[in-house]
Design an enzyme around this catalytic site. Structure first.
Site, PDB file in Angstrom:
ATOM      1  N   GLY A 181       7.300  11.829  -0.834  1.00  0.00           N
ATOM      2  CA  GLY A 181       8.364  11.724   0.155  1.00  0.00           C
ATOM      3  C   GLY A 181       9.392  10.740  -0.366  1.00  0.00           C
ATOM      4  N   GLY A 189       7.511   7.484  -1.910  1.00  0.00           N
ATOM      5  CA  GLY A 189       6.745   7.809  -3.113  1.00  0.00           C
ATOM      6  C   GLY A 189       7.671   8.108  -4.285  1.00  0.00           C
ATOM      7  N   ARG A 247       1.448  17.595  -2.282  1.00  0.00           N
ATOM      8  CA  ARG A 247       0.479  18.658  -1.939  1.00  0.00           C
ATOM      9  C   ARG A 247       1.035  20.052  -2.160  1.00  0.00           C
ATOM     10  NH1 ARG A 247      -0.020  18.060   4.657  1.00  0.00           N
ATOM     11  NH2 ARG A 247       2.191  17.821   5.094  1.00  0.00           N
ATOM     12  N   SER A 271      12.271  -2.906   2.083  1.00  0.00           N
ATOM     13  CA  SER A 271      12.603  -2.018   0.957  1.00  0.00           C
ATOM     14  C   SER A 271      12.894  -0.612   1.468  1.00  0.00           C
ATOM     15  CB  SER A 271      11.408  -1.958   0.004  1.00  0.00           C
ATOM     16  OG  SER A 271      10.217  -1.706   0.728  1.00  0.00           O
ATOM     17  N   ALA A 276      13.761   3.093   0.805  1.00  0.00           N
ATOM     18  CA  ALA A 276      13.575   3.956  -0.354  1.00  0.00           C
ATOM     19  C   ALA A 276      14.901   4.213  -1.079  1.00  0.00           C
ATOM     20  CB  ALA A 276      12.956   5.282   0.102  1.00  0.00           C
ATOM     21  N   LYS A 278       5.861  -4.578  12.406  1.00  0.00           N
ATOM     22  CA  LYS A 278       7.341  -4.658  12.456  1.00  0.00           C
ATOM     23  C   LYS A 278       7.947  -3.316  12.862  1.00  0.00           C
ATOM     24  CE  LYS A 278       8.398  -2.289   8.588  1.00  0.00           C
ATOM     25  NZ  LYS A 278       9.345  -1.191   8.417  1.00  0.00           N
ATOM     26  N   ASP A 333      10.689  -8.047   6.302  1.00  0.00           N
ATOM     27  CA  ASP A 333      10.724  -6.633   6.689  1.00  0.00           C
ATOM     28  C   ASP A 333      11.104  -6.468   8.164  1.00  0.00           C
ATOM     29  OD1 ASP A 333      10.585  -3.994   6.052  1.00  0.00           O
ATOM     30  OD2 ASP A 333       8.416  -3.901   5.780  1.00  0.00           O
ATOM     31  N   THR A 378      14.225  -4.113   9.186  1.00  0.00           N
ATOM     32  CA  THR A 378      13.996  -2.920  10.002  1.00  0.00           C
ATOM     33  C   THR A 378      14.630  -3.047  11.382  1.00  0.00           C
ATOM     34  OG1 THR A 378      11.892  -2.878   8.839  1.00  0.00           O
ATOM     35  CG2 THR A 378      12.197  -1.223  10.497  1.00  0.00           C
ATOM     36  N   ASN A 397      12.533   3.843  12.288  1.00  0.00           N
ATOM     37  CA  ASN A 397      12.002   3.253  13.526  1.00  0.00           C
ATOM     38  C   ASN A 397      13.139   2.734  14.407  1.00  0.00           C
ATOM     39  OD1 ASN A 397       8.902   3.214  13.361  1.00  0.00           O
ATOM     40  ND2 ASN A 397       9.543   2.595  11.320  1.00  0.00           N
ATOM     41  N   LEU A 409       9.589  10.871  10.077  1.00  0.00           N
ATOM     42  CA  LEU A 409       8.391  10.049  10.231  1.00  0.00           C
ATOM     43  C   LEU A 409       8.766   8.727  10.918  1.00  0.00           C
ATOM     44  CD1 LEU A 409       5.381   9.559   9.437  1.00  0.00           C
ATOM     45  CD2 LEU A 409       6.237   8.541   7.307  1.00  0.00           C
TER      46      LEU A 409
HETATM   47  N1  LIG Z   1      11.063   5.389   3.290  1.00  0.00           N
HETATM   48  C1  LIG Z   1      11.045   4.075   3.125  1.00  0.00           C
HETATM   49  O1  LIG Z   1      12.098   3.451   2.959  1.00  0.00           O
HETATM   50  C2  LIG Z   1       9.747   3.333   3.124  1.00  0.00           C
HETATM   51  C3  LIG Z   1       8.580   3.892   3.595  1.00  0.00           C
HETATM   52  N2  LIG Z   1       7.420   3.159   3.623  1.00  0.00           N
HETATM   53  C4  LIG Z   1       6.191   3.735   4.146  1.00  0.00           C
HETATM   54  O2  LIG Z   1       5.730   4.752   3.273  1.00  0.00           O
HETATM   55  C5  LIG Z   1       5.022   5.750   4.025  1.00  0.00           C
HETATM   56  C6  LIG Z   1       5.592   7.116   3.660  1.00  0.00           C
HETATM   57  O3  LIG Z   1       6.937   7.110   4.061  1.00  0.00           O
HETATM   58  P1  LIG Z   1       8.054   8.060   3.432  1.00  0.00           P
HETATM   59  O4  LIG Z   1       7.774   8.389   2.023  1.00  0.00           O
HETATM   60  O5  LIG Z   1       9.348   7.451   3.754  1.00  0.00           O
HETATM   61  O6  LIG Z   1       7.830   9.372   4.323  1.00  0.00           O
HETATM   62  P2  LIG Z   1       8.455  10.813   4.105  1.00  0.00           P
HETATM   63  O7  LIG Z   1       8.460  11.454   5.447  1.00  0.00           O
HETATM   64  O8  LIG Z   1       9.706  10.706   3.346  1.00  0.00           O
HETATM   65  O9  LIG Z   1       7.374  11.542   3.171  1.00  0.00           O
HETATM   66  C7  LIG Z   1       6.044  11.719   3.570  1.00  0.00           C
HETATM   67  C8  LIG Z   1       5.301  12.367   2.414  1.00  0.00           C
HETATM   68  O10 LIG Z   1       3.917  12.429   2.745  1.00  0.00           O
HETATM   69  C9  LIG Z   1       3.465  13.758   2.552  1.00  0.00           C
HETATM   70  N3  LIG Z   1       2.407  14.078   3.496  1.00  0.00           N
HETATM   71  C10 LIG Z   1       2.480  14.117   4.847  1.00  0.00           C
HETATM   72  N4  LIG Z   1       1.284  14.436   5.361  1.00  0.00           N
HETATM   73  C11 LIG Z   1       0.455  14.611   4.311  1.00  0.00           C
HETATM   74  C12 LIG Z   1      -0.909  14.944   4.207  1.00  0.00           C
HETATM   75  N5  LIG Z   1      -1.653  15.180   5.295  1.00  0.00           N
HETATM   76  N6  LIG Z   1      -1.457  15.050   2.967  1.00  0.00           N
HETATM   77  C13 LIG Z   1      -0.705  14.843   1.871  1.00  0.00           C
HETATM   78  N7  LIG Z   1       0.609  14.500   1.905  1.00  0.00           N
HETATM   79  C14 LIG Z   1       1.161  14.390   3.122  1.00  0.00           C
HETATM   80  C15 LIG Z   1       4.697  14.641   2.778  1.00  0.00           C
HETATM   81  O11 LIG Z   1       4.472  15.869   2.140  1.00  0.00           O
HETATM   82  P3  LIG Z   1       5.015  17.256   2.761  1.00  0.00           P
HETATM   83  O12 LIG Z   1       6.450  17.300   2.377  1.00  0.00           O
HETATM   84  O13 LIG Z   1       4.169  18.272   2.064  1.00  0.00           O
HETATM   85  O14 LIG Z   1       4.805  17.199   4.237  1.00  0.00           O
HETATM   86  C16 LIG Z   1       5.766  13.783   2.107  1.00  0.00           C
HETATM   87  O15 LIG Z   1       5.752  13.951   0.721  1.00  0.00           O
HETATM   88  C17 LIG Z   1       5.197   5.377   5.502  1.00  0.00           C
HETATM   89  O16 LIG Z   1       4.044   4.750   5.968  1.00  0.00           O
HETATM   90  C18 LIG Z   1       6.361   4.402   5.499  1.00  0.00           C
HETATM   91  O17 LIG Z   1       6.276   3.446   6.542  1.00  0.00           O
HETATM   92  C19 LIG Z   1       7.383   1.890   3.172  1.00  0.00           C
HETATM   93  C20 LIG Z   1       8.502   1.287   2.670  1.00  0.00           C
HETATM   94  C21 LIG Z   1       9.772   1.964   2.605  1.00  0.00           C
HETATM   95  O1  LIG Z   2       9.554   0.108   5.906  1.00  0.00           O
HETATM   96  C1  LIG Z   2      10.722   0.326   5.704  1.00  0.00           C
HETATM   97  C2  LIG Z   2      11.630  -0.661   5.091  1.00  0.00           C
HETATM   98  O2  LIG Z   2      10.945  -1.763   4.592  1.00  0.00           O
HETATM   99  C3  LIG Z   2      11.300   1.630   6.119  1.00  0.00           C
HETATM  100  O3  LIG Z   2      11.445   1.605   7.478  1.00  0.00           O
HETATM  101  P1  LIG Z   2      11.495   2.951   8.342  1.00  0.00           P
HETATM  102  O4  LIG Z   2      10.161   3.622   8.182  1.00  0.00           O
HETATM  103  O5  LIG Z   2      11.755   2.478   9.734  1.00  0.00           O
HETATM  104  O6  LIG Z   2      12.614   3.785   7.805  1.00  0.00           O
END
Ligand SMILES: NC(=O)C1=CN([C@@H]2O[C@H](COP(=O)(O)OP(=O)(O)OC[C@H]3O[C@@H](n4cnc5c(N)ncnc54)[C@H](OP(=O)(O)O)[C@@H]3O)[C@@H](O)[C@H]2O)C=CC1
Ligand SMILES: O=C(CO)COP(=O)(O)O
Length: 331
Positions: free
Chosen positions: A14, A17, A36, A139, A141, A192, A245, A249, A257, A278
Site C-alpha cells: 500500500g 509499504g 497479495r 511519517s 508515506a 494517536k 506523531d 496526525t 484519521n 484505511l
Molecule cells: N500511509 C502512511 O502515511 C502511513 C501508514 N502507516 C501504517 O501502515 C499501515 C498500512 O497503511 P497504508 O500502507 O497507508 O495502507 P494502504 O491502505 O495504503 O495499503 C494497505 C495495504 O495492505 C494490503 N492488505 C490489506 N488487507 C490485507 C490482507 N488481509 N492481507 C494482505 N494484505 C492486505 C492492501 O492490499 P490490497 O490492495 O490487496 O487490498 C494494501 O497493499 C497502517 O497501519 C498505517 O497506520 C504508518 C505510517 C505512515
Molecule cells: O501514521 C501516519 C503518519 O505518521 C499516517 O496517518 P494516517 O493513517 O492518519 O494517514
C-alpha cells in the site's frame, strides 16, 4: 540482524509499504516487495509505479515486486506493512516462510480489535521467541516516498538488533532512531490515530484552532497516562513516536484519521466518512477504550471518539461532555 545476508522484505504494497520500499532501497538495500495480488505485482514490475496507492512515485531499481510470499524467505528482516487488523493472519502466513531468527518489524499502527492485544503480543503468540520490532513515528508515506526529510523510531527489546535495523533502514532522507521500549512505541502509534479523529472533528465543526491545540495537549496527557499503565516509558511518548506523531496526525488533512474526523465534523456518518480509505483509529478506538477502562485510565477524548463512532453520542454531545467535566488540577 545477520548483517548484509539478504534483502529487506516488505509485506504489503500500500502507500506505506511502497514508501518504505523506496526508503530501504535508497538506504542501500535490495528489497523484495510482497503484495497479495499477482496482477498488482505484475503491474508494479512492468510500470515501476504504484498508481493506486502512491501515484507519481517511481519504484527504485533495487525493488523486486512479487506476489510469492516464499520470496521473503531469503530476507534478513521483514517489515509487515498491512493494516493492523490483518497482523495475526499475516504473521501466521509468514511464520512457516521465515526462519525463527528473521526479525519481523511491525509498521502498522493499531491494537487488535477482537482481542484487545497489542500487535507485538499478537506476533509473539504466533512466533514465540522470534525477534519482533516496531517502526513508528511522524511519517506520511508521500513525504517519505518523495524523499522529504523524515525521522522515525524503531524499537526492539534486543538493543543491538534495534540499532542494526535502524542503521540498515536509515538513508539520506529517512533517519531512524532506535529504542528498546517496544510497548511505548506501539502505544504512541495506536492511540494517536484515535485522538487525531477528535482533532479532525473539531476542525470540521469549525470549533477553532484553540480547541484543536487544547485537544492535542489533553490528548497527549491521555496518551501518557495510558502508556504508563501499560508499561511504556514516558520518554518514549515524548519523542517521535508519541508527541511527534500526535502533532503530525492531529494537524494535517494529509492524515486519513484527521480527514475522517473532519468529515464527521462536517456531518458525514461514521459509515461514509472514511471514503473507502484505511482509518486505523476507527478500527482501534473500542479496543483502546476497553484497555483504558480495564486499568482505570481516564481517557475522555478517546472515549468521546468511541461514543461518536458507536452512534451513542452526537459530536455536540461529545463536546458538551468534554467541556462539562469537573474542574480539576491540570496534572
Ligand atoms: N500511509 C502512511 O502515511 C502511513 C501508514 N502507516 C501504517 O501502515 C499501515 C498500512 O497503511 P497504508 O500502507 O497507508 O495502507 P494502504 O491502505 O495504503 O495499503 C494497505 C495495504 O495492505 C494490503 N492488505 C490489506 N488487507 C490485507 C490482507 N488481509 N492481507 C494482505 N494484505 C492486505 C492492501 O492490499 P490490497 O490492495 O490487496 O487490498 C494494501 O497493499 C497502517 O497501519 C498505517 O497506520 C504508518 C505510517 C505512515
Ligand atoms: O501514521 C501516519 C503518519 O505518521 C499516517 O496517518 P494516517 O493513517 O492518519 O494517514
Amino acid at each position: 540482524m545477520p548483517e548484509a545476508t539478504g534483502p529487506i522484505g516488505i509485506a504489503g504494497a500500500g502507500a506505506w509499504g511502497t514508501a518504505l520500499a523506496n526508503a530501504a532501497a535508497m538506504a542501500g538495500n535490495d528489497v523484495i516487495l510482497w503484495m497479495r495480488s499477482p496482477e498488482q505485482a505484475a503491474e508494479l514490475a512492468g510500470t515501476r509505479m504504484n498508481e493506486r496507492f502512491l501515484p507519481g512515485v517511481r519504484l527504485l531499481d533495487r525493488i523486486s515486486p512479487t506476489a510469492d510470499l516464499g520470496r521473503l524467505a531469503s530476507c534478513c528482516a521483514v517489515l509487515l506493512v498491512t493494516p493492523a487488523q490483518t497482523t495475526r493472519e499475516m504473521a501466521e502466513a509468514l511464520s512457516p516462510v521465515l526462519s525463527r531468527k528473521t526479525p519481523l518489524v511491525l509498521c502498522a499502527k493499531g491494537i487488535e480489535r477482537t482481542t484487545g492485544a497489542f500487535l507485538c503480543d499478537v506476533v509473539e503468540e504466533v512466533r514465540p521467541g522470534a525477534p519482533v520490532a516496531v517502526l513508528s513515528g511522524p511519517s506520511f508515506a508521500h513525504d517519505v516516498a518523495r524523499g522529504l526529510p523524515t525521522a522515525v523510531t524503531l524499537a526492539c527489546r534486543d538493543a543491538a538488533l534495534a540499532e542494526d535495523l535502524a542503521t540498515a533502514l536509515s538513508g539520506p532522507t529517512l533517519r531512524v532512531y532506535h529504542r528498546t521500549d517496544v510497548r511505548g512505541v506501539e502505544i504512541g502509534g495506536a492511540a494517536k490515530n484515535v485522538l487525531a479523529i477528535a482533532c479532525g472533528a473539531v476542525a470540521g465543526r469549525g470549533l477553532g484552532e484553540s480547541a484543536k491545540a487544547a485537544l492535542i495537549a489533553r490528548g497527549f496527557a491521555e496518551l501518557l497516562r495510558f502508556a504508563r499503565a501499560y508499561g511504556g516509558e514516558p520518554e518514549t511518548l515524548m519523542g517521535l513516536s508519541g508527541l511527534g506523531d500526535l502533532v503530525l496526525t492531529c494537524s494535517s488533512a494529509q492524515s486519513r484519521n484527521f480527514s475522517f474526523g473532519l468529515r464527521l465534523g462536517q456531518g458525514a456518518s461514521a459509515e461514509t466518512a472514511s471514503e473507502g480509505k484505511l482509518v486505523e483509529g476507527a478500527a482501534t478506538a473500542s479496543a483502546l477504550v476497553a484497555l483504558a477502562r480495564a486499568k482505570g485510565v481516564d481517557m475522555p477524548i478517546a472515549e468521546a471518539v468511541e461514543q461518536i463512532l458507536s452512534g451513542a453520542w452526537t459530536l455536540d454531545q461529545a463536546v458538551d461532555a468534554l467541556m462539562n467535566r469537573p474542574i480539576k488540577s491540570e496534572h
